[in-house]
Design a protein around this motif. Structure first.
Motif, short mmCIF file in Angstrom:
data_model
loop_
_atom_site.label_atom_id
_atom_site.label_comp_id
_atom_site.label_asym_id
_atom_site.label_seq_id
_atom_site.Cartn_x
_atom_site.Cartn_y
_atom_site.Cartn_z
N TYR A 27 6.67 6.52 -12.35
CA TYR A 27 7.79 7.44 -12.23
C TYR A 27 8.50 7.11 -10.92
N ARG A 28 8.54 8.07 -9.97
CA ARG A 28 9.20 7.78 -8.71
C ARG A 28 8.18 7.69 -7.56
N MET A 29 6.91 7.53 -7.90
CA MET A 29 5.89 7.37 -6.87
C MET A 29 5.40 5.93 -6.83
N GLU A 30 4.92 5.52 -5.67
CA GLU A 30 4.25 4.24 -5.53
C GLU A 30 2.75 4.46 -5.65
N LYS A 31 2.08 3.61 -6.40
CA LYS A 31 0.62 3.63 -6.43
C LYS A 31 0.13 2.51 -5.53
N ILE A 32 -0.65 2.85 -4.52
CA ILE A 32 -1.12 1.88 -3.54
C ILE A 32 -2.60 1.62 -3.79
N ASP A 33 -2.95 0.38 -4.09
CA ASP A 33 -4.34 0.00 -4.31
C ASP A 33 -4.65 -1.18 -3.40
N ASN A 34 -5.27 -0.89 -2.25
CA ASN A 34 -5.59 -1.93 -1.29
C ASN A 34 -7.09 -2.25 -1.27
N GLU B 100 18.97 21.25 5.37
CA GLU B 100 19.71 20.09 4.88
C GLU B 100 19.19 18.77 5.44
N ASP B 101 18.39 18.83 6.50
CA ASP B 101 17.80 17.62 7.07
C ASP B 101 16.47 17.27 6.42
N MET B 102 15.87 18.19 5.70
CA MET B 102 14.50 18.02 5.22
C MET B 102 14.43 17.14 3.98
N LEU B 103 13.28 16.49 3.83
CA LEU B 103 12.91 15.79 2.61
C LEU B 103 11.68 16.46 2.03
N ALA B 104 11.56 16.44 0.71
CA ALA B 104 10.42 17.10 0.06
C ALA B 104 9.91 16.25 -1.08
N GLY B 105 8.59 16.33 -1.29
CA GLY B 105 7.95 15.72 -2.45
C GLY B 105 7.15 16.77 -3.20
N ILE B 106 7.41 16.88 -4.50
CA ILE B 106 6.67 17.78 -5.38
C ILE B 106 5.64 16.94 -6.12
N GLY B 107 4.37 17.14 -5.79
CA GLY B 107 3.34 16.22 -6.24
C GLY B 107 2.81 16.45 -7.63
N PRO B 108 1.86 15.62 -8.04
CA PRO B 108 1.24 15.75 -9.36
C PRO B 108 0.56 17.11 -9.53
N SER B 109 0.76 17.71 -10.68
CA SER B 109 0.12 18.99 -11.00
C SER B 109 0.18 19.15 -12.51
N ILE B 110 -0.33 20.25 -13.01
CA ILE B 110 -0.22 20.49 -14.44
C ILE B 110 1.25 20.64 -14.81
N GLY B 111 1.68 19.91 -15.84
CA GLY B 111 3.07 19.90 -16.23
C GLY B 111 3.36 20.90 -17.34
N PHE C 268 5.30 9.14 -2.24
CA PHE C 268 6.66 9.41 -2.71
C PHE C 268 7.60 8.32 -2.18
N GLU C 269 8.61 7.99 -2.97
CA GLU C 269 9.58 6.99 -2.53
C GLU C 269 10.38 7.48 -1.33
N ASN C 270 10.86 8.73 -1.40
CA ASN C 270 11.74 9.19 -0.31
C ASN C 270 10.97 9.31 1.00
N LEU C 271 9.77 9.89 0.97
CA LEU C 271 8.97 10.01 2.18
C LEU C 271 8.44 8.65 2.64
N GLY C 272 8.21 7.76 1.70
CA GLY C 272 7.70 6.44 2.03
C GLY C 272 8.69 5.59 2.81
N ARG C 273 9.95 5.93 2.74
CA ARG C 273 10.96 5.19 3.51
C ARG C 273 11.06 5.66 4.95
N GLU C 274 10.38 6.73 5.29
CA GLU C 274 10.47 7.31 6.63
C GLU C 274 9.40 6.72 7.55
N SER C 275 9.82 6.09 8.64
CA SER C 275 8.88 5.44 9.55
C SER C 275 8.15 6.42 10.46
N GLY C 276 8.61 7.67 10.51
CA GLY C 276 8.02 8.63 11.43
C GLY C 276 6.80 9.36 10.90
N ILE C 277 6.40 9.08 9.66
CA ILE C 277 5.27 9.80 9.07
C ILE C 277 4.38 8.86 8.26
#
Length: 274
Positions: free
Chosen positions: A8-15, A167-178, A23-32
């Motif tokens: 979907y719009r999430m990255e799955k990281i398997d290292n 208006e400055d905030m970014l948010a991610g709504i995570g996996p849950s029961i749909g 999340f894609e939007n939060l993943g672009r932020e270098s501060g977190i």
């Protein structure tokens, strides 16, 4: 080797250490740093596998890049209490359940290198980041918390405490029961519809007294209603209760104590990548 897949719009990281999602939007932020952990391992303490869960927390932390001893967790009670986390709270709930912050379903902080962590297994995890005031939040929103307005109240509290602007905030709504799996009765549906119109659809053409509830839409409504820009609110769109889910589900498992975590860490200003 690290493998990154888009779900979907999430990255799955398997290292090869511990599989997690971003999340894609939060993943672009270098501060977190942030994560939503997977079924690679239960990170909720309790039952007979607490030692294993602690090991899983350490593996997850190593995979994401934070210090597991600086995790902060709360005793989640399906309410709308919000805890302001400070340096003196570091490590509460990290090694044992007894030290968790008391009765809070949202954690907010502007202190770097604290991992605010929410545990879920069908309820909605929310992660918030304000790159202007350098503040973060992790929120647990089950249907009761959603009806209590936990998402909008967390935004309001960040405005009050940190001077954040929605208006400055970014948010991610995570996996849950749909809404594909979250069947509820008249009482729950009525409370959700009163708080968040348009978030319940009738099952069986309205004749059964059963509804399918959409907690993703309900919490998105609250965040946007609190002033967040719609394009800055990302929804994972991943149902924990579906048979193919990569996340723990209380409903699908019949009541298992296993939990996955969603967490966010504010980096130091002088940290690499800033």
């Amino acid at each position: 080797m690290t493998v990154i897949c888009y779900i979907y719009r999430m990255e799955k990281i398997d290292n090869g250490i511990f599989r997690f999602y971003r999340f894609e939007n939060l993943g672009r932020e270098s501060g977190i740093l942030h994560f939503v952990s997977s079924s690679d391992g239960n990170i909720g303490l309790g039952g007979d596998e607490s030692k294993i869960a602690l090991g899983n927390r350490r593996r997850l932390a190593a995979s994401v890049g934070f210090d597991s001893s600086r995790m902060v967790l709360a005793r989640q009670v399906h309410g709308a209490n919000i805890a302001v986390v400070t340096e003196r709270d570091v490590g509460k709930g990290a090694q044992d359940d007894g030290s968790r912050l008391d009765c809070a379903d949202a954690l907010i902080t502007d202190v770097p290198e604290i991992c605010l962590t929410i545990l879920t297994a069908d309820c909605v995890p929310l992660l918030l980041y304000d790159p202007a005031s350098l503040a973060v939040a992790a929120v647990h929103a089950g249907w009761r918390g959603t009806v209590a307005g936990i998402a909008e109240k967390t935004v309001e509290r960040m405005v009050e405490v940190f001077g954040s602007r929605p208006e400055d905030m970014l948010a991610g709504i995570g996996p849950s029961i749909g809404s594909c799996c979250f069947e509820v009765g008249d009482e729950v549906a009525g409370r959700l519809k009163a708080k968040c119109p348009g978030t319940c659809r009738s099952a069986m053409n309205g004749t059964s007294g059963k509804y399918f509830a959409d907690l993703w839409r309900a919490n998105r409504q609250q965040l946007i209603g609190a002033g967040l820009v719609p394009a800055r609110v990302e929804t994972a769109g991943l149902c924990t209760a579906c048979p193919s889910s990569d996340f723990f589900s209380h409903r699908r498992s019949g009541g298992s104590y296993e939990r996955f975590g969603s967490g966010i860490v504010l980096k130091r200003k002088d940290a690499p990548g800033k």
